[in-house]
Design a protein around this motif. Structure first.
Motif, PDB file in Angstrom:
ATOM      1  N   GLN A  39    -107.243 137.396  86.806  1.00 61.33           N
ATOM      2  CA  GLN A  39    -107.496 136.027  86.345  1.00 61.33           C
ATOM      3  C   GLN A  39    -106.215 135.278  85.960  1.00 61.33           C
ATOM      4  O   GLN A  39    -106.252 134.076  85.713  1.00 61.33           O
ATOM      5  N   TRP A  40    -105.094 135.973  85.883  1.00 61.13           N
ATOM      6  CA  TRP A  40    -103.845 135.340  85.464  1.00 61.13           C
ATOM      7  C   TRP A  40    -103.502 134.133  86.316  1.00 61.13           C
ATOM      8  O   TRP A  40    -103.049 133.105  85.822  1.00 61.13           O
ATOM      9  N   VAL A  41    -103.696 134.249  87.617  1.00 59.31           N
ATOM     10  CA  VAL A  41    -103.323 133.170  88.533  1.00 59.31           C
ATOM     11  C   VAL A  41    -104.090 131.885  88.219  1.00 59.31           C
ATOM     12  O   VAL A  41    -103.555 130.792  88.353  1.00 59.31           O
ATOM     13  N   TYR A  42    -105.340 132.002  87.781  1.00 55.62           N
ATOM     14  CA  TYR A  42    -106.127 130.805  87.463  1.00 55.62           C
ATOM     15  C   TYR A  42    -105.559 130.085  86.244  1.00 55.62           C
ATOM     16  O   TYR A  42    -105.509 128.851  86.214  1.00 55.62           O
ATOM     17  N   TRP A  43    -105.129 130.844  85.245  1.00 54.34           N
ATOM     18  CA  TRP A  43    -104.499 130.245  84.080  1.00 54.34           C
ATOM     19  C   TRP A  43    -103.168 129.595  84.461  1.00 54.34           C
ATOM     20  O   TRP A  43    -102.835 128.500  83.980  1.00 54.34           O
ATOM     21  N   ASP A  44    -102.399 130.273  85.325  1.00 55.51           N
ATOM     22  CA  ASP A  44    -101.121 129.720  85.777  1.00 55.51           C
ATOM     23  C   ASP A  44    -101.317 128.423  86.555  1.00 55.51           C
ATOM     24  O   ASP A  44    -100.579 127.453  86.358  1.00 55.51           O
TER      25      ASP A  44
END
Length: 162
Positions: A130-135
């Motif tokens: 999910q990190w990419v969505y926050w980024d």
């Protein structure tokens, strides 16, 4: 420099103030209060040991020192230009320039630290996939502030010739 140029609103000062505020928001809210990441938590220095945490906190401090310099430079430019004879400045122009600087901070920091260098990601407390969505959300937020600030600035310049 002609007289009209000396009377223009110091947009560079507002952008530097926005860069500083963007950095302080990131460092204070995301690094310290929420503790979603530190400066190098994805670069082989996760904050899971005391020595890594100490190094990350020191790097966070250098980051804060840089945002402090942006803020101080913005205040200096604003103070320098405020001492000149000028037309009355609009609070809208200052807000717009600061919004552009804040958005610019998010875009540059997001592209460089999150994507190119992979030093850290916005929210490392969620599952890794999910990190990419926050980024991406961080970049969208920055782009929206930059575009919104530019629109406010253009509107403010149209209603405030100096």
């Amino acid at each position: 420099m002609d007289d009209m140029q000396d009377r223009r609103f110091p947009v560079g000062a507002g952008i530097l103030l926005g860069l500083g505020l963007g950095g302080f928001f990131d460092g204070i809210v995301l690094h310290q209060i929420l503790q979603w990441h530190h400066m190098a938590t994805s670069a082989g220095l996760p904050a899971d040991t005391l020595s890594n945490l100490r190094l990350n906190v020191m790097l966070d401090g250098f980051f804060h020192a840089a945002t402090y310099l942006f803020t101080a430079a913005g205040l200096f430019l604003l103070w320098r230009d405020a001492r000149k004879e000028h037309f009355r400045w609009s609070a809208r122009l200052l807000f717009a320039a600061m919004l552009m600087g804040f958005g610019l901070f998010n875009l540059v920091e997001g592209v460089v630290d999150h994507h190119l260098l992979g030093l850290h990601h916005v929210n490392e407390t969620v599952p890794r996939e999910q990190w990419v969505y926050w980024d991406i959300g961080f970049l969208v937020w920055g782009a929206a502030m930059l575009v919104g600030g530019w629109a406010f600035y253009r509107g403010g310049r149209a209603s405030h010739p100096a």
